[in-house]
Structure formats: structure tokens, C-alpha cells
Motif scaffolding. Structure first.
Motif, PDB file in Angstrom:
ATOM      1  N   SER A   1       0.840  -1.213   0.000  1.00  0.00           N
ATOM      2  CA  SER A   1       0.000   0.000   0.000  1.00  0.00           C
ATOM      3  C   SER A   1       0.870   1.257   0.000  1.00  0.00           C
ATOM      4  N   THR A   2       1.969   1.189   0.765  1.00  0.00           N
ATOM      5  CA  THR A   2       2.901   2.333   0.772  1.00  0.00           C
ATOM      6  C   THR A   2       3.406   2.589  -0.641  1.00  0.00           C
ATOM      7  N   LEU A   3       3.800   1.523  -1.317  1.00  0.00           N
ATOM      8  CA  LEU A   3       4.321   1.680  -2.681  1.00  0.00           C
ATOM      9  C   LEU A   3       3.229   2.205  -3.608  1.00  0.00           C
ATOM     10  N   ASP A   4       2.001   1.654  -3.455  1.00  0.00           N
ATOM     11  CA  ASP A   4       0.888   2.125  -4.303  1.00  0.00           C
ATOM     12  C   ASP A   4       0.733   3.634  -4.153  1.00  0.00           C
ATOM     13  N   TYR A   5       0.765   4.081  -2.897  1.00  0.00           N
ATOM     14  CA  TYR A   5       0.537   5.503  -2.643  1.00  0.00           C
ATOM     15  C   TYR A   5       1.636   6.355  -3.287  1.00  0.00           C
ATOM     16  N   HIS A   6       2.896   6.018  -3.021  1.00  0.00           N
ATOM     17  CA  HIS A   6       3.988   6.894  -3.480  1.00  0.00           C
ATOM     18  C   HIS A   6       4.201   6.802  -4.991  1.00  0.00           C
ATOM     19  N   PHE A   7       4.073   5.612  -5.539  1.00  0.00           N
ATOM     20  CA  PHE A   7       4.219   5.498  -6.999  1.00  0.00           C
ATOM     21  C   PHE A   7       3.002   6.109  -7.708  1.00  0.00           C
ATOM     22  N   GLY A   8       1.832   6.009  -7.071  1.00  0.00           N
ATOM     23  CA  GLY A   8       0.637   6.662  -7.618  1.00  0.00           C
ATOM     24  C   GLY A   8       0.865   8.162  -7.723  1.00  0.00           C
ATOM     25  N   LEU A   9       1.472   8.699  -6.675  1.00  0.00           N
ATOM     26  CA  LEU A   9       1.746  10.143  -6.662  1.00  0.00           C
ATOM     27  C   LEU A   9       2.729  10.526  -7.775  1.00  0.00           C
TER      28      LEU A   9
END
Ligand code: ADP
Ligand code: ASP
Ligand code: MG
Length: 438
Positions: free
Chosen positions: A90-98
Motif C-alpha cells: 500500500s505504501t508503494l501504491d501511494y507513493h508510486f501513484g503520486l
């Protein structure tokens, strides 16, 4: 009293390395942990930003996907439990999404700084969740809530202290705090950074803000060496440096420390230790107020220097000439590193050439101006007090076969700086090493 421990990119460079930090961090001692991005990440984020800035969207997307794949593997190896893995993802989803979303709008240096900040945000979040998985209680303090620079990009230590202290005090039962190195907010509240290698600066600024008893910089080498280990063979760690000596070496190219990182600790006399994550028992380097008399300590070099000479007969027996020359540099907010003068000329060096053309235009009013690009400052640090003799001659002896453009001696009692051509740097460092330390 919280000790500040900063771990650089290699120290968090793989899941295994991140896990091993717990051999160094003591869960029962009060510590504030500053983390860099995983080694290589900031460089990759720089490349991705460059692709966006030049409009190469497809290549940027590919580079982002590749980085994401690397982090997916990282998360799989770091966490044991399914819930840990899922928090990591989820952390990766958030930061890569950004990062991906930033590409959709106009991409300016402001968006670039947001992209560059993601490395430290990811590493700290992953480490925080890793500790959680192990049942180690820790609190993640967002650096963007307290780390701030002013209009001149100078860190606001008072502001940092005012924000950070209550954030820590809000958790009286917690021993372990984690925060991001490198990232900050600027005077306009935007996401910014303390420039490359800035996590060292973060650690020192926090140390100063909370008057920490000690700042530890954990990296991939056993302390400050007596020459650049990337260039010279057989360099050795230095056990002890004064703040002034360390500041000089950091400023003049010893990459182990960010150029400005010594000053906040020096102001409050907070000892700084440089230690090796791969060899935690090695003594490393202690930077403190103490200095060792009668020794040459270390050599460093800073590339990309431009030398400017202004020659004018109007300087002869005149006063106010140097002031007018310096005022030009002040107007363009361009720091001067070295200065040497004769009765009719002054030579000085800069490394920020952003305003070079304008500076030269103004200097041309004063007399003849000459510019030499691609120069290197070689800096020898040690006890060069006015009552000492013999050290300077050893330095010159070592460099007798190398053309020297400028010499600065006597400006302080702890260093001598020489300007040579970039092409002569390697030979200058090696020859000085043989003469001074072998
Ligand atoms: P980190 O990612 O932990 O901040 P850095 O790469 O910024 O680590 O700094 C450590 C590196 O600095 C060392 O691996 C070494 O190659 C380089 N270095 C350059 N000059 C020196 C020096 N005088 N002493 C020690 N290391 C130096
Ligand atoms: N991650 C940043 C950089 O690579 C800051 C640091 O590591 O100190 O420059
Ligand atoms: Mg560094």
C-alpha cells in the motif's frame, strides 16, 4: 535525551541491510533515526524527473515501472507476514501513484522536488512497518511537518526546534522515533530538499534543534579517511577531527559528509561520530571541539571550480576596490571559495556559475577579466598555525611537478588550499598522499 542516528542509502540499501539496522539501533535507548532513501533511488528519481522535464513521457513511465518492480521485490523480502507485505505494498501504491499523477500536469521544478522526496518517504515508511511487524514500538515523525528552509534556502533551526519538540513530547513512552533525511519545506510551504547528500544535514539540524547528546552518521565506510578513497589507494580513517577541520573537508569535497552538515552540530558543540554500518565495532571518526596539534590530518578536493582574475591599475594604492568587486558577487548571491590578491589584481573562485555571465559583465567595468573553468580546489587540513613551519613546504614539495593556479594559506590555522586544473587533480591527490602520509 535522544541520540540522533542517521543511516545513509547503502545502510538501507537492501531488505537485508534494513533488517540489520536492529543490530545497531537499541530499542531500549532513546533515539531518533534519520533515514536516507534506498541507495540509487534518488538518482533514479532524478532521471525520471529529467525525462518528464524533457517531455519523454513513455521512457519516464518505463523507468517508474522498473523502479516499482524493484521495490515490490524489496517489500516481499523485507516482510515476513502477509499483513506486513500488504502494508508495504500500500505504501508503494501511494507513493508510486503520486509520482505517476505528477506526470499528468505541467512538470516544473516544483513537481521535480515532489518526485525527489518520495525516496525518503518510502524508506522510512517501510522501516516503520518493519519495526511494527517485529513488535518494536516506534513513531514516524514526518520531516515535512518540521524541517523548513527560508527564502535563502537556509534551515530555520528555531522553527525546526519549536515544531519538533512538541511532536516528540507527545509520545512520552516512546523510545524510538524515525524521520526522513533530505526533505523539507521551503519558504512557500512547498516540498523541497537540502540538496544531494542532505540527510547528513537533517541529522545535524535535528541534533542542534533538540540539543542531542550525540549525532551518529552511519555509512558504508569506517569514518572520514585521510584522502578520497575513491581516488587514492591505502587511505586510512581519522580517529578524531575538530569541527573546523571536518567542516573544511566536507565543504571541499569529502563526500562522506554533506558540505554544510557540520555547522549546526558545531554551533551547539554536539559531537558527531562517523561510523560504518558494515563494521559497527570500528571506532570511526569523532568530530568534536578537540583538535590534535602538530598533525596533517586529511586531503580533499572539490571539482567544477571557476577561477576569475580581475586586473586593474586602479587597485594600486586604492581602497574600496575589493569591496566593489565582492559586492558584485553578493548581488548575484554567489559564494566565493578562495581569494588571492596582488597589488594590481585579485583572483577568486566560485563553484556556482549560474550568474557567471552577469558577474563577468559587471567585473569588466573594473579592469581586465580572465576566466579559467574546470579547476579543482585541493584542500589539505591539519595544524597549519602561524607558529608552525615545515608543513607548507612538504605540500609544495609534493606538488612541484603540477602547475598551481592559486594558493590560499593563513586564512585559517587549519588548512591550506590550492587551485589546480581538473586534469591534474588525481595526480595532485596521489602525490600529496605519498608525501604527507606514506
Ligand atoms: P551515504 O549514502 O551513507 O550518505 P555517501 O556515499 O554519501 O554515503 O558517503 C560515503 C562515501 O564517501 C564513501 O563510500 C566514500 O567513497 C566517499 N568518500 C569521499 N571522500 C571520503 C573521505 N575523505 N573519507 C571517507 N569517505 C569518503
Ligand atoms: N537521498 C538523498 C541523496 O541521495 C539524500 C541522502 O542520501 O543524503 O542525495
Ligand atoms: Mg551521503
Amino acid at each position: 535525551m535522544l541520540k540522533v542516528l542517521k543511516f545513509g542509502g547503502t545502510s538501507v540499501g537492501s531488505p537485508d541491510r534494513m533488517k540489520k539496522l536492529l543490530n545497531i539501533i537499541r530499542p531500549d535507548e532513546s533515539q531518533l533515526i534519520v533515514l536516507s532513501a534506498v541507495a540509487g533511488t534518488t538518482n533514479k528519481l532524478v532521471s525520471i524527473s529529467t525525462l518528464f522535464l524533457t517531455g519523454e513521457k513513455e521512457q519516464a513511465a518505463r523507468a517508474i515501472q522498473q523502479l516499482r518492480n524493484e521495490y515490490d521485490t524489496f517489500v516481499d523480502e523485507l516482510f515476513e507476514s502477509e499483513s506486513g507485505k500488504s502494508k508495504g505494498k500500500s505504501t508503494l501504491d501511494y507513493h508510486f501513484g503520486l509520482i505517476n499523477s505528477l506526470a499528468n500536469d505541467l512538470f516544473t521544478p516544483k513537481e521535480e522536488k515532489m518526485v525527489l522526496a518520495q525516496g525518503e518517504l518510502i524508506s522510512t515508511n517501510l522501516f516503520h512497518y518493519y519495526l511494527e511487524e517485529l513488535g518494536v514500538n516506534s513513531v514516524l515523525l514526518p520531516a515535512l511537518d518540521f524541517m523548513k528552509v527560508d527564502e535563502d534556502h537556509e534551515p530555520m533551526v528555531e522553527f525546526i526546534a519549536e515544531q519538533l519538540k512538541p511532536m516528540i513530547a507527545a509520545h512520552p513512552a516512546v523510545k524510538l522515533f524515525i524521520t526522513q533525511g533530505y526533505i523539507c519545506r521551503n519558504a512557500y510551504g512547498e516540498i523541497d530538499n537540502l540538496r544531494r547528500g542532505g540527510s547528513d544535514y537533517t541529522a545535524s539540524l535535528i541534533g542542534a534543534a533538540i540539543r542531542s547528546p550525540e549525532v551518529q552518521i552511519w555509512t558504508d565506510i569506517d569514518g572520514m579517511h585521510n584522502n578520497d578513497p575513491r581516488i587514492v589507494k591505502g587511505t586510512k580513517p581519522i580517529a578524531q577531527l575538530s569541527f573546523d577541520e571536518a567542516a573544511e573537508l566536507a565543504y571541499f569535497g569529502a563526500k562522506i559528509l554533506h558540505p554544510q552538515s557540520v555547522f549546526p552540530a558545531q554551533k551547539y558543540k554536539i559531537p558527531v561520530r562517523l561510523l560504518n554500518t558494515m563494521e559497527p565495532d570500528a571506532p570511526g571518526t569523532l568530530i568534536s571541539t578537540a583538535s590534535e596539534p602538530g598533525k596533517i590530518k586529511s586531503i580533499a578536493a572539490k571539482d567544477g571550480i571557476t577561477a576569475i582574475k580581475v586586473q586593474s591599475s586602479r587597485m594600486l594604492l586604492a581602497y574600496g576596490f575589493l569591496r566593489r568587486v565582492f559586492e558584485v558577487f553578493e548581488r548575484y548571491k554567489t559564494p566565493i571559495d578562495m581569494i588571492t590578491t596582488s597589488e594590481v589584481a585579485v583572483s577568486l573562485t566560485i563553484d556556482d556559475t549560474l550568474h557567471l555571465e552577469d558577474i563577468l559583465k559587471e567585473l569588466n567595468h573594473f579592469g581586465t577579466v580572465e576566466v579559467d573553468k574546470d579547476q579543482t580546489i585541493v584542500c589539505v587540513v591539519g595544524d597549519f598555525g602561524a607558529d608552525k613551519h615545515g608543513f607548507a613546504s612538504r605540500v609544495f614539495e609534493a606538488l612541484k611537478h603540477i602547475p598551481i593556479r592559486m594558493i590560499s594559506y593563513g586564512g585559517s590555522s587549519y588548512n591550506i588550499s590550492l587551485l589546480v586544473k581538473n586534469d591534474d587533480k588525481v595526480e595532485a591527490l596521489r602525490s600529496l598522499h605519498n608525501r604527507l602520509f606514506e
